[in-house]
Design an enzyme around this catalytic site. Structure first.
Site, PDB file in Angstrom:
ATOM      1  N   SER A 560     111.281 -23.246 -32.474  1.00  0.00           N
ATOM      2  CA  SER A 560     110.519 -22.057 -32.841  1.00  0.00           C
ATOM      3  C   SER A 560     109.070 -22.458 -33.135  1.00  0.00           C
ATOM      4  O   SER A 560     108.394 -22.983 -32.260  1.00  0.00           O
ATOM      5  CB  SER A 560     111.188 -21.347 -34.012  1.00  0.00           C
ATOM      6  OG  SER A 560     110.678 -20.049 -34.166  1.00  0.00           O
ATOM      7  N   ASP A 646     116.286 -13.377 -27.130  1.00  0.00           N
ATOM      8  CA  ASP A 646     115.500 -13.760 -28.302  1.00  0.00           C
ATOM      9  C   ASP A 646     114.402 -12.721 -28.542  1.00  0.00           C
ATOM     10  O   ASP A 646     113.583 -12.458 -27.665  1.00  0.00           O
ATOM     11  CB  ASP A 646     114.881 -15.142 -28.078  1.00  0.00           C
ATOM     12  CG  ASP A 646     114.285 -15.741 -29.341  1.00  0.00           C
ATOM     13  OD1 ASP A 646     114.052 -15.000 -30.311  1.00  0.00           O
ATOM     14  OD2 ASP A 646     114.041 -16.963 -29.344  1.00  0.00           O
ATOM     15  N   HIS A 681     117.694 -15.905 -30.920  1.00  0.00           N
ATOM     16  CA  HIS A 681     116.813 -16.958 -31.415  1.00  0.00           C
ATOM     17  C   HIS A 681     117.585 -18.159 -31.950  1.00  0.00           C
ATOM     18  O   HIS A 681     117.127 -19.298 -31.846  1.00  0.00           O
ATOM     19  CB  HIS A 681     115.919 -16.391 -32.516  1.00  0.00           C
ATOM     20  CG  HIS A 681     114.771 -17.274 -32.882  1.00  0.00           C
ATOM     21  ND1 HIS A 681     113.780 -17.611 -31.983  1.00  0.00           N
ATOM     22  CD2 HIS A 681     114.450 -17.905 -34.049  1.00  0.00           C
ATOM     23  CE1 HIS A 681     112.899 -18.400 -32.582  1.00  0.00           C
ATOM     24  NE2 HIS A 681     113.281 -18.592 -33.831  1.00  0.00           N
TER      25      HIS A 681
END
Length: 708
Positions: A560, A646, A681
């Site tokens: 991320s 995501d 995610h």
């Protein structure tokens, strides 16, 4: 490299100009943003096929690592039962099942707070409230957003997501009969809060930009439409709802990265109107809790604790590292300082119970706990977990008047441990330590070292390795460095597969994280964001210069915003790394932050700056964005993972980045993109699937480090 194939799929170059602040950029791969486009899907599938072929030779190693993770895991297991009302609540895992069972058993003695022993055998009266394996049937993905039992113990409110887009379906279940009520709500956000009457519950929904903006009230069994209780119109702010541990107040919190505001309602009147505790003040964050405080020095454990109602405020109005204040409920503006601001201590939370207060804070880069009686002038005493490099925190304490506290701690060497603690006497007992078969902590060491960055700052680095591993060893360097997130010591059974092969695991606690307080965070955001990247590079360089690592056996890893970190570091110093693993990486931040219609963007302006309105921010972000700064240079080998659904980091970012890298790298090193087509995610769901994904990444890392 095992399984090398002739050529990676090449994305078409379709130039798309973008002009801001007089700067025109041509984006050749902007077309990859439309994941509904069959051509985009075909490109992602082709990359998946290429990645599978290119790593086919690592299959035996992947299976070995997967087997090791299983061997270090007690697959049939049970969590420590937690008391809430008249029941003990716990989770069970069963060998061969992907997901846990949520269970409960009745409390046999209302005066006994000692939990039943963890056992594979059923407890007397045990029942399964929720079988997530059954919920997952027919789906490739399952995530739980909430699971909350009503105060009267009859109903379970739970929400599930079966695609990975973090939009949940809320359902209500009669625990005794197992039947679902007609009450169903689609498209809810994380969490759900019951009112004490067990008749009303509150939940949150999101807007089109995935911002939690509205709080709703639902009445069980009612045909009436749910009531919108609060709507937040400022797009920088998100909302949440909860209940104080005392069950006296419902609390709606609205917060941005820099400012917060709370509204409260007497929980005995759930259909009433919420009132603002303290109006929002730009740049001031506060968190509110309800406490019943007695006169100074009174009320040793077991004595009468009658007192007055107060709100406790953890706030940064007097300093960036926060202080703790109290105020009578009737006059919430009349603050009295309980714990003053300190430059070397970052207060992070206060937990309130009938008998005691618990302060959570950070000092010297590590989390700490301190306890005090519920006095108007509390005196806090720090608790020593007995292990210096560790993470400590409260662990599941729902009951207001519990005589003991649950405290959890772990380290890089110590598996997650749950203690029963009586702070007033120092009495404690280990309720459970995560069982890790075939593991001896004496075979490993952990340490914290400090690296001097180029501007003189000292950056903490955590290192864990096998005792037998010395000298310039193969190393994985992990980092994050955003949103004040702290990478505190954590145990990982999977990580043993690296350590046992002579790999060192190091964590760079770079600026932008919160390890050293709010200043550490502020010095790695907005127009100081480059410190995050240069700190990571300086740590990598120091590992090499001090003989701990070598560039041909050093892999960078982050996910991320940590993917942004390793992507930027790869542009700054590609020669330092033989490989990079970027998980759901935020590598095209400028394009995303320029689009206020994308999920999360407006709220992110307080983290990164607003490049739409500010030319300086635009140019600063352009100059560090991994995607914007791909040029012809010898990049290290790269494994990039992403997920089609995501909503936090759109899959277009890693897809574009890989496409651009493939046309610019001069090294000939492998660049792989792996897209989960049914996940979000957090990647795949289910523990066995998750272990296989970890094994895939670790096998690739071990191959790069020469340890295959």
């Amino acid at each position: 490299m095992p399984g090398e194939t002739a050529a990676s799929p090449v994305a078409d170059r379709r130039p798309t100009p973008r002009t801001y602040h007089g700067d025109t950029v041509v984006d050749d791969y902007a077309w990859l943003a439309d994941t509904e486009d069959p051509e985009v899907r075909a490109y992602l599938e082709a990359q998946n096929e290429y990645t599978a072929a290119a790593t086919a030779g690592l299959e035996p190693l992947r299976e070995a690592v997967f087997g090791e993770i299983k061997a270090h895991t007690q697959e049939t297991d049970m969590s420590v039962p937690l008391r809430r009302g008249g029941f003990w609540y716990f989770a069970r895992t069963v060998e061969g099942s992907q997901y846990p069972l949520q269970c409960r058993a009745p409390v046999r003695d209302a005066h006994d707070w000692t939990p039943p022993e963890v056992s594979a055998e059923k407890l007397p009266g045990e029942s399964v409230m929720l079988d997530l394996n059954a919920e997952a049937e027919g789906h490739d993905f399952l995530s739980v957003g909430a699971a909350a039992v009503s105060p009267d113990g009859r109903l379970l409110a739970y929400s599930v997501d079966t695609s990975g887009d973090e939009r949940f379906t809320l359902r209500i279940k009669d625990i005794e009969t197992g039947s679902l009520l007609a009450d169903t709500v689609e498209g809810v956000f994380y969490g759900v809060t019951w009112a004490p009457d067990s008749r009303h519950l509150f939940y949150v929904t999101v807007d089109d930009a995935w911002r939690p903006d509205r709080v709703w009230r639902h009445e069980i069994g009612s045909a009436a439409a749910d009531v919108e209780v609060y709507r937040e119109d400022d797009q920088r702010f998100g909302v949440g709802v909860g209940l104080t541990r005392s069950r006296r107040y419902l609390v709606i919190s609205a917060s941005s990265s820099l400012t917060s505001e709370a509204r409260v309602l007497d929980a005995a009147d759930p259909t009433g109107e919420f009132t603002v505790v303290r109006p929002r003040e730009e740049g001031v964050e506060y968190h509110v809790e309800h406490a019943v405080l007695s006169g100074a020095g009174s009320g040793a454990s077991g004595t009468d604790r009658s007192g007055e109602d107060y709100f406790l405020f953890l706030h940064n109005r007097s300093g960036i590292n926060f202080e703790l204040a109290s105020a009578p409920v009737e006059t919430p503006d009349a603050w009295t300082v309980l714990v003053p601001h300190r430059a070397d201590v970052r207060l992070t939370d206060v937990e309130v119970f009938a008998r005691r207060l618990v302060l959570e804070y950070r000092r010297d880069g590590l989390p700490r706990l301190a306890f005090a009686a519920t006095d108007v002038q509390p005196e806090f005493s720090e608790w020593d977990p007995g292990e210096q490099l560790s993470t400590v925190a409260l662990s599941g304490n729902p009951e207001w008047d519990a005589p003991r506290l649950r405290v959890g701690y772990e380290s890089y060497l110590t598996p997650a441990t749950i203690l029963d603690l009586v702070p007033e006497t120092g009495e404690s007992a280990v309720l459970r330590r995560q069982p890790v078969p075939e593991y001896d902590p004496e075979g490993y060491v952990q340490e914290r070292v400090w690296v001097t960055a180029r501007d003189g700052e000292r950056v903490p680095v955590s290192v864990v390795r096998a005792v037998a591993t010395t000298g310039a060893a193969p190393t994985v360097l992990y980092g994050y460095g955003s949103y004040e997130v702290c990478l505190d010591p954590w145990f990982s059974a999977a990580r043993l597969s690296l350590l046992d092969r002579g790999v060192v695991f190091a964590v760079a606690h770079v600026r932008g994280g919160g390890e050293l307080g709010r200043r550490w965070y502020d010095d790695g955001k907005m127009l100081r964001k480059n410190h995050t990247f240069t700190d990571f590079v300086d740590v990598a360089a120091d590992l090499v210069e001090t003989g701990r690592a070598s560039p041909d056996r050093l892999v960078a890893m982050g996910g991320s915003a940590g993917g942004l970190l390793v992507g930027a570091a790869m542009n700054l110093a590609p020669e330092l790394f033989c490989g990079v693993v970027a998980q759901v990486p935020f590598v095209d931040p400028l394009t995303s932050i320029l689009d206020p219609d994308l999920p999360l963007t407006v709220g992110e302006w307080e983290e990164w700056g607003n490049p739409l309105a500010d030319a300086e921010v635009y140019r600063y972000m352009r100059d560090y964005s991994p995607y914007e700064n791909v040029t012809a240079r010898p990049y290290p080998a790269l494994l990039v993972t992403t997920s089609l659904n995501d909503t936090r980091v759109l899959p277009t970012e890693p897809a574009k980045w890989v496409a651009k890298l493939l046309t610019h790298t001069t090294s000939g090193n492998q660049i792989l993109l792996k897209t989960e087509m049914a996940a979000g995610h957090g990647g795949v769901s289910g523990r066995y699937s998750s272990w296989r994904e970890t094994a895939f990444e670790y096998a690739w890392i071990l191959d790069r480090l020469g340890r295959a």
